[in-house]
Design an enzyme around this catalytic site. Structure first.
Site, PDB file in Angstrom:
ATOM      1  N   LYS A   1      -2.383  -5.781  32.282  1.00 19.22           N
ATOM      2  CA  LYS A   1      -1.075  -6.020  31.638  1.00 19.22           C
ATOM      3  C   LYS A   1      -0.374  -7.200  32.327  1.00 19.22           C
ATOM      4  O   LYS A   1       0.137  -8.095  31.681  1.00 19.22           O
ATOM      5  CB  LYS A   1      -0.205  -4.782  31.750  1.00 19.22           C
ATOM      6  CG  LYS A   1       1.276  -5.019  31.444  1.00 19.22           C
ATOM      7  CD  LYS A   1       2.118  -3.779  31.586  1.00 19.22           C
ATOM      8  CE  LYS A   1       2.618  -3.545  32.978  1.00 19.22           C
ATOM      9  NZ  LYS A   1       3.785  -4.337  33.392  1.00 19.22           N
TER      10      LYS A   1
ATOM     11  N   CYS B   1      11.404  -1.749  34.031  1.00 17.16           N
ATOM     12  CA  CYS B   1      11.457  -0.453  34.718  1.00 17.16           C
ATOM     13  C   CYS B   1      12.540  -0.463  35.789  1.00 17.16           C
ATOM     14  O   CYS B   1      12.752  -1.443  36.488  1.00 17.16           O
ATOM     15  CB  CYS B   1      10.107  -0.156  35.375  1.00 17.16           C
ATOM     16  SG  CYS B   1       8.885   0.393  34.179  1.00 17.16           S
TER      17      CYS B   1
ATOM     18  N   ARG C   1      15.947  -6.110  40.734  1.00 19.61           N
ATOM     19  CA  ARG C   1      15.059  -7.061  40.052  1.00 19.61           C
ATOM     20  C   ARG C   1      15.813  -8.269  39.484  1.00 19.61           C
ATOM     21  O   ARG C   1      15.794  -8.537  38.284  1.00 19.61           O
ATOM     22  CB  ARG C   1      14.272  -6.341  38.966  1.00 19.61           C
ATOM     23  CG  ARG C   1      13.556  -5.110  39.511  1.00 19.61           C
ATOM     24  CD  ARG C   1      12.642  -4.492  38.517  1.00 19.61           C
ATOM     25  NE  ARG C   1      11.408  -5.291  38.409  1.00 19.61           N
ATOM     26  CZ  ARG C   1      10.437  -5.004  37.541  1.00 19.61           C
ATOM     27  NH1 ARG C   1      10.580  -4.021  36.712  1.00 19.61           N
ATOM     28  NH2 ARG C   1       9.354  -5.753  37.494  1.00 19.61           N
TER      29      ARG C   1
ATOM     30  N   ASP D   1       2.899  -1.254  43.077  1.00 18.40           N
ATOM     31  CA  ASP D   1       2.664  -0.459  41.862  1.00 18.40           C
ATOM     32  C   ASP D   1       1.777   0.743  42.147  1.00 18.40           C
ATOM     33  O   ASP D   1       1.807   1.734  41.414  1.00 18.40           O
ATOM     34  CB  ASP D   1       1.986  -1.322  40.784  1.00 18.40           C
ATOM     35  CG  ASP D   1       2.884  -2.438  40.316  1.00 18.40           C
ATOM     36  OD1 ASP D   1       2.391  -3.376  39.679  1.00 18.40           O
ATOM     37  OD2 ASP D   1       4.098  -2.374  40.604  1.00 18.40           O
TER      38      ASP D   1
ATOM     39  N   ARG E   1       3.895   1.726  28.235  1.00 19.18           N
ATOM     40  CA  ARG E   1       4.155   0.299  28.507  1.00 19.18           C
ATOM     41  C   ARG E   1       2.956  -0.348  29.193  1.00 19.18           C
ATOM     42  O   ARG E   1       2.678  -1.525  29.008  1.00 19.18           O
ATOM     43  CB  ARG E   1       5.364   0.142  29.435  1.00 19.18           C
ATOM     44  CG  ARG E   1       6.641   0.705  28.898  1.00 19.18           C
ATOM     45  CD  ARG E   1       7.776   0.388  29.801  1.00 19.18           C
ATOM     46  NE  ARG E   1       7.937  -1.068  29.901  1.00 19.18           N
ATOM     47  CZ  ARG E   1       9.066  -1.651  30.257  1.00 19.18           C
ATOM     48  NH1 ARG E   1      10.100  -0.917  30.575  1.00 19.18           N
ATOM     49  NH2 ARG E   1       9.151  -2.948  30.317  1.00 19.18           N
TER      50      ARG E   1
HETATM   51  C1  EPZ Z   1       5.582  -8.282  38.962  1.00 22.01           C
HETATM   52  O1  EPZ Z   1       6.976  -8.059  38.823  1.00 22.01           O
HETATM   53  C2  EPZ Z   1       4.919  -7.184  38.173  1.00 22.01           C
HETATM   54  N1  EPZ Z   1       5.316  -7.275  36.765  1.00 22.01           N
HETATM   55  C3  EPZ Z   1       5.321  -5.825  38.752  1.00 22.01           C
HETATM   56  O2  EPZ Z   1       4.600  -4.821  38.039  1.00 22.01           O
HETATM   57  C4  EPZ Z   1       4.902  -5.770  40.214  1.00 22.01           C
HETATM   58  O3  EPZ Z   1       5.356  -4.549  40.769  1.00 22.01           O
HETATM   59  C5  EPZ Z   1       5.550  -6.943  40.967  1.00 22.01           C
HETATM   60  O4  EPZ Z   1       5.183  -8.187  40.328  1.00 22.01           O
HETATM   61  C6  EPZ Z   1       5.126  -6.996  42.426  1.00 22.01           C
HETATM   62  O5  EPZ Z   1       3.742  -7.105  42.509  1.00 22.01           O
HETATM   63  C7  EPZ Z   1       4.710  -8.191  35.974  1.00 22.01           C
HETATM   64  O6  EPZ Z   1       3.863  -8.956  36.406  1.00 22.01           O
HETATM   65  C8  EPZ Z   1       5.144  -8.216  34.535  1.00 22.01           C
HETATM   66  P1  EPZ Z   1       8.393  -9.953  41.995  1.00 22.01           P
HETATM   67  P2  EPZ Z   1       8.020  -9.183  39.286  1.00 22.01           P
HETATM   68  O7  EPZ Z   1       9.141 -11.095  41.429  1.00 22.01           O
HETATM   69  O8  EPZ Z   1       7.448 -10.527  39.070  1.00 22.01           O
HETATM   70  C9  EPZ Z   1      12.562  -9.920  44.272  1.00 22.01           C
HETATM   71  C10 EPZ Z   1       4.382  -2.878  36.775  1.00 22.01           C
HETATM   72  O9  EPZ Z   1       4.556  -1.685  37.030  1.00 22.01           O
HETATM   73  N2  EPZ Z   1      12.972 -11.036  43.401  1.00 22.01           N
HETATM   74  O10 EPZ Z   1       7.123 -10.200  42.741  1.00 22.01           O
HETATM   75  O11 EPZ Z   1       9.329  -8.863  38.688  1.00 22.01           O
HETATM   76  C11 EPZ Z   1      12.414  -8.618  43.492  1.00 22.01           C
HETATM   77  O12 EPZ Z   1      13.668  -7.975  43.354  1.00 22.01           O
HETATM   78  C12 EPZ Z   1       5.379  -3.920  37.244  1.00 22.01           C
HETATM   79  O13 EPZ Z   1       3.375  -3.325  36.153  1.00 22.01           O
HETATM   80  C13 EPZ Z   1      14.242 -11.601  43.567  1.00 22.01           C
HETATM   81  O14 EPZ Z   1      15.017 -11.176  44.425  1.00 22.01           O
HETATM   82  O15 EPZ Z   1       8.091  -8.891  40.856  1.00 22.01           O
HETATM   83  C14 EPZ Z   1      11.452  -7.823  44.328  1.00 22.01           C
HETATM   84  O16 EPZ Z   1      12.161  -7.172  45.349  1.00 22.01           O
HETATM   85  C15 EPZ Z   1       6.525  -3.275  37.996  1.00 22.01           C
HETATM   86  N3  EPZ Z   1      14.609 -12.616  42.756  1.00 22.01           N
HETATM   87  C16 EPZ Z   1      10.553  -8.894  44.951  1.00 22.01           C
HETATM   88  O17 EPZ Z   1      11.240 -10.148  44.780  1.00 22.01           O
HETATM   89  C17 EPZ Z   1      13.772 -13.130  41.790  1.00 22.01           C
HETATM   90  O18 EPZ Z   1      14.169 -14.077  41.072  1.00 22.01           O
HETATM   91  C18 EPZ Z   1       9.196  -9.021  44.298  1.00 22.01           C
HETATM   92  O19 EPZ Z   1       9.403  -9.119  42.906  1.00 22.01           O
HETATM   93  C19 EPZ Z   1      12.496 -12.540  41.639  1.00 22.01           C
HETATM   94  C20 EPZ Z   1      12.106 -11.503  42.462  1.00 22.01           C
END
Ligand code: EPZ
Length: 410
Positions: free
Chosen positions: A18, A111, A116, A301, A393
């Protein structure tokens, strides 16, 4: 409905990821010709991203197990309903901005596992020449003279912000360097897709990625990488329910920390080229402190899934999620099934050793919902899991797959 206590036996084929398919659908906006993604699972998040593509004027349709995207974006406004529901909608802003000079979207939903924010995405786009205007939940991004390359240093290793930078870098004039890029394999998959379409992305999978922009991207046919979290879910299901399952079509290296933890807890694991076999016969033991991290660490995850597998293990397991602040919403469901667990902030404590019994529980997020299924498979008696739409999802055909392995689920 899950009737637990039955061991799982057989072979399961891991579907496409996904978290690779969604950014690839966003990337298709950059392509001048049709894009065919092969073997895409029927997930509500995939349907949602297809609706986003159709909302901006592309054609996006199923062709058997493939998704075909064609046509060019004609409208810069992403449909508000889908953007509010889908975290991945933020990934569509950069390609729209690159193609049309403007993108209208909303702060994305997704989610509820933490705040986020998308500030790192927007910050990268601003450094590349975009102007960002937020009105309530609406976001309007404009770049009337187009995007230009930049030297970006992401504040943290964010999967999504790295993907935004890759997409914007391909659409921008000149060179973009991304420092502190995330290392997740889905980013390498996106880079391989973009290069297959005529792009020039180097260094994906390392913390420094260089993108040469200003190249016209053509269409292609592409098979996204396998879903390492789906594979982790199956491995944890066997650890919970007992039995022996071969997990085919996904390299064990993509979810090594999960397999290592289950082996440490007393499962046995065989690792092959593109497959792993996981088995459990006797009692499991707790594994002490586990901490999630960015790739190649234990995936955030997978944290609720591993927790579900170790709820009855003898001894303590403590899981800390360093990525999201509210990852263990499923702990209430674990408790209802008789597990001795407690949550303090980012930390889940499992005191272990207690057998699980069926219960009526409710999923509150995607991986938490899958974790409740994993726990229910190992519980004595029947469980009813509400909030199935969360599980849909990210898991297409999970029930059928588990039934084919001997589970009583439906
Ligand atoms: C991706 O989310 C995945 N989703 C998530 O999978 C996964 O848990 C996550 O990466 C971490 O591996 C998709 O790929 C669609 P991040 P993403 O940006 O990109 C902070 C699932 O269950 N952050 O790596 O949103 C954020 O709050 C989903 O399949 C900021 O502060 O995750 C988090 O604490 C859930 N500002 C950390 O970085 C930003 O602009 C990592 O988030 C972006 C992120």
């Amino acid at each position: 409905m899950v009737r637990g206590g039955r061991p799982l036996y057989g072979t399961a084929q891991v579907p496409a990821a996904k978290n690779s398919v969604l950014p690839l659908l966003a990337a298709s906006l950059l392509c001048g010709g049709p894009v065919r993604l092969r073997g895409v699972p029927r997930l509500s998040d995939v349907e949602g991203c297809m609706a986003l593509l159709r909302g901006v004027g592309c054609a996006a349709a199923w062709d058997g197990g493939d998704v075909v995207v064609s046509g060019r974006a004609a409208c810069c406004r992403l449909p508000a309903g889908e953007t509010a529901r889908l975290r991945a909608s933020v990934l569509f802003a950069a390609p729209l901005l690159g193609r049309l000079g403007r993108a209208e979207t909303a702060l994305p939903g997704g989610c509820n596992i933490g705040a986020r924010p998308v500030d790192w995405h927007l910050g990268a786009l601003e450094q590349m020449g975009a102007r960002v205007c937020q009105v309530g939940q609406r976001l309007v991004l404009s770049a009337p003279s187009g995007l230009h390359g930049a030297c970006l240093s992401l504040p943290g290793p964010s999967v999504g912000a790295t993907e935004t930078a890759l997409l914007a870098g391909c659409a921008a004039r000149g060179r973009t360097v991304v420092e502190n890029a995330a290392l997740e394999p889905e980013i390498l998959d996106l880079a391989q897709f973009l290069n297959r379409c005529g792009g020039c992305v180097e260094g994906a999978g390392t913390s420094r990625i260089v993108i040469e922009g200003g190249r016209r991207l053509h269409g292609t046919a592409y098979r996204p990488m396998p879903d390492r979290i789906f594979a982790s879910t199956l491995a944890c299901a066997v650890a919970s329910a007992r039995g022996r399952v071969t997990i085919a079509g996904c390299s064990p290296g993509l979810y090594a920390p999960v397999l290592d933890v289950l082996e440490q807890a007393g499962c046995w694991v065989l690792r092959g080229a593109g497959w792993a076999s996981v088995g459990r016969a006797g009692p499991l033991r707790g594994v002490g402190l586990l901490e999630t991290g960015v790739y190649p660490g234990l995936a955030t995850d997978a944290a609720p899934l591993v927790a579900a597998a170790l709820l009855s293990a003898r001894g303590q397991t403590v899981l800390v999620d360093h990525v999201f602040e509210a990852r263990f919403g499923c702990a209430g469901g674990f408790k209802a099934m008789g597990a001795a667990v407690s949550v303090r902030g980012r930390t889940l404590h499992i005191h272990g050793g207690r057998p699980l019994h069926g219960a009526d529980v409710t999923a509150g997020d995607l991986r938490g919902g899958a974790a409740l299924v994993v726990a229910a498979l190992g519980a004595r008696g029947s469980s009813r899991i509400a909030g199935r739409e969360y599980i849909a999802r990210g898991y297409g055909g999970l029930e059928e797959m588990l039934r084919s392995l001997g589970a009583r689920i439906g």
